[in-house]
Design a protein around this motif. Structure first.
Motif, PDB file in Angstrom:
ATOM      1  N   ASP A  42       3.281   8.340   3.962  1.00 31.50           N
ATOM      2  CA  ASP A  42       2.748   6.998   4.197  1.00 31.50           C
ATOM      3  C   ASP A  42       1.873   6.548   3.021  1.00 31.50           C
ATOM      4  O   ASP A  42       1.257   5.487   3.062  1.00 31.50           O
ATOM      5  N   ILE A  43       1.809   7.379   1.975  1.00 28.91           N
ATOM      6  CA  ILE A  43       1.055   7.051   0.763  1.00 28.91           C
ATOM      7  C   ILE A  43       1.709   5.850   0.075  1.00 28.91           C
ATOM      8  O   ILE A  43       2.939   5.751   0.013  1.00 28.91           O
ATOM      9  N   LYS A  44       0.904   4.958  -0.450  1.00 34.98           N
ATOM     10  CA  LYS A  44       1.451   3.784  -1.111  1.00 34.98           C
ATOM     11  C   LYS A  44       2.133   4.150  -2.434  1.00 34.98           C
ATOM     12  O   LYS A  44       1.641   4.989  -3.187  1.00 34.98           O
ATOM     13  N   THR A  45       3.262   3.518  -2.698  1.00 30.57           N
ATOM     14  CA  THR A  45       3.950   3.653  -3.987  1.00 30.57           C
ATOM     15  C   THR A  45       3.063   3.056  -5.078  1.00 30.57           C
ATOM     16  O   THR A  45       2.424   2.020  -4.861  1.00 30.57           O
ATOM     17  N   GLN A  47       1.565   0.795  -7.705  1.00 33.36           N
ATOM     18  CA  GLN A  47       1.817  -0.631  -7.899  1.00 33.36           C
ATOM     19  C   GLN A  47       2.561  -0.900  -9.194  1.00 33.36           C
ATOM     20  O   GLN A  47       3.373  -1.836  -9.281  1.00 33.36           O
ATOM     21  N   LEU A  50       6.270  -0.858  -8.511  1.00 27.28           N
ATOM     22  CA  LEU A  50       6.726  -2.033  -7.759  1.00 27.28           C
ATOM     23  C   LEU A  50       6.722  -3.282  -8.640  1.00 27.28           C
ATOM     24  O   LEU A  50       7.655  -4.097  -8.587  1.00 27.28           O
ATOM     25  N   SER A 239       5.851   8.699  -3.893  1.00 25.86           N
ATOM     26  CA  SER A 239       6.131   8.080  -2.599  1.00 25.86           C
ATOM     27  C   SER A 239       7.175   6.970  -2.766  1.00 25.86           C
ATOM     28  O   SER A 239       6.991   5.835  -2.341  1.00 25.86           O
ATOM     29  N   THR A 283       1.679   6.082 -14.039  1.00 21.06           N
ATOM     30  CA  THR A 283       0.702   6.212 -12.959  1.00 21.06           C
ATOM     31  C   THR A 283      -0.471   7.080 -13.417  1.00 21.06           C
ATOM     32  O   THR A 283      -0.271   8.181 -13.920  1.00 21.06           O
ATOM     33  N   TYR A 287      -4.459   8.815  -9.263  1.00 20.77           N
ATOM     34  CA  TYR A 287      -3.556   8.625  -8.113  1.00 20.77           C
ATOM     35  C   TYR A 287      -3.206   9.974  -7.493  1.00 20.77           C
ATOM     36  O   TYR A 287      -3.305  10.168  -6.270  1.00 20.77           O
TER      37      TYR A 287
END
Length: 396
Positions: A42-45, A47, A50, A239, A283, A287
């Motif tokens: 459920d960790i955010k990808t 940004q 994206l 993720s 990244t 993170y």
């Protein structure tokens, strides 16, 4: 009526996905299902990944190169260098997820009837990939009592035949969360060199190691240049499970030249996913530091709560985000279906992955499940509470 192939009939079901219809039916009845069954963080990808897709100005969505773009592979070279793996872009083939990387690898090094030795329990799809290639999995059992440590080398030696082509490990492990030490990797190096085998390492959870322990790649050891193959993926690291980008890494030119033919046959990896994966390499380290800290807290929460349930035994994972749990039941497949189909606790239930599907030895893992601690701590605590109540009510 036309018949289905023997290979098709032999393909195993996914222990992770075969219970999905029961979970969906439970949801239709209004029951909330906590998913402990699948490694979908459920960790955010990041940004940056994206945004790279969102803000690109592509006018024609064209094929990528079969081996992946040179830009992405060159950035991967720098990434691997940070992990003591020194390779060139020519040592890397980008694939459609780690799954395709495994299929290309098995297809490149084995013929029908050949054998691959794998410590079990292991990632369930290793069975499927091997079956699809007509290859036989030869299991060497690791035990929950030993926290699923590497079996004795003598156990491997007894299984090696003229048909043996490789030893395959997952490090850190899925479903066990076990992290192989440098000494254990060294032992595997010695045996594959002695018997002239490949050592395939699924290293997709490389970033997720805990308690001050460090990951040792099979390609960080001198002398394994012609024998080692890395399977990798962006799915868990960033993720980005839906991106379906992985890769094969090896310094063995014959192997790479063979695997590229499989890559050419499927044309290319997906272009948008390549763009996202290339951007994801930017990244920041913070993170991963934050994600590791979160997973350590989740692991500790899960283990603490599980140990409160009578009759439950749980291994202590040192990496990835899975653990194998032994339950006081005879058949975890039946239990996992029952808690979705016939049980709820205040209109809530849980979905787990029966561990028998992570073994190829008949009868092994029948009272075990794999739990993925990919939920937040509050939901993990609630999930274990529901599991404990289910065990109290289970008629078998």
């Amino acid at each position: 009526m036309p018949s289905i192939s023997k290979k098709g009939n032999a393909m195993p079901q996914s222990p992770i996905r075969k219970l999905v219809p029961f979970a969906e039916n439970a949801k239709k009845k209004g029951t909330k299902v906590y998913h402990l069954n699948i490694g979908q963080p459920d960790i955010k990808t990041p940004q940056v990944a994206l945004d790279a897709v969102k803000n690109n100005d592509i006018k024609t969505l064209a094929y990528a190169r079969s081996e992946g773009s040179e830009e992405y592979r060159n950035k991967l070279v720098e990434y691997y260098k940070k992990h003591q793996v020194n390779v060139t872009a020519n040592n890397i083939i980008v694939t459609t997820g780690g799954s395709e990387a495994l299929l290309f690898t098995i297809g490149s090094i084995t013929d029908p009837g050949d054998e691959i030795i794998i410590p079990e329990p292991f990632y369930a799809n290793y069975n499927g990939f091997s079956t699809a290639s007509g290859v036989k999995v030869i299991p060497v059992i690791s035990k929950i009592e030993d926290n699923f440590a590497l079996p004795k080398i003598e156990d491997f030696e007894k299984l090696i035949t003229k048909k043996t082509k490789a030893i395959l490990i997952c490090n850190p492990g899925n479903p066990t969360g076990y992290l192989y030490s440098k000494e254990e990797i060294q032992k595997l190096k010695e045996i594959v060199l002695k018997h002239d085998l490949f050592l395939i390492a699924d290293e997709v959870y490389r970033e997720f190691t805990y308690d001050g322990l460090e990951h040792t790649s099979v390609m960080a050891l001198d002398g394994l240049e012609q024998n080692s193959i890395i399977i990798d993926s962006v799915s868990k690291r960033y993720s980005m499970c839906g991106a379906r980008i992985g890769c094969i890494v090896s310094k063995n030119e014959d192997f790479i030249n063979t695997a590229i033919k499989f890559a050419q046959a499927r044309l290319s990896p997906p272009t948008y996913a390549l763009i996202a994966s290339e951007a994801a390499l930017d990244t920041p380290q913070q993170y991963f530091d934050d994600v590791k800290e979160e997973y350590v807290e989740r692991r500790n929460t899960l283990i603490t709560e599980l140990q409160k349930i009578d009759g439950v035994k749980v291994a202590n994972p040192k990496g990835a985000f899975y653990c194998v749990v032994e339950l006081p039941v005879k058949d975890s497949d039946r239990f996992a279906q029952w808690i979705l189909e016939d049980f709820n606790y205040n209109n809530e239930t849980v979905m787990v992955a029966p561990a028998s599907g992570f073994y190829s030895t008949p009868g092994e893992g029948k009272n075990q499940v794999r739990i993925a601690y990919v939920l937040n701590k509050k939901d993990l605590i609630r999930s274990v509470e529901i599991l404990g109540e289910a065990l109290k009510q289970y008629p078998n």
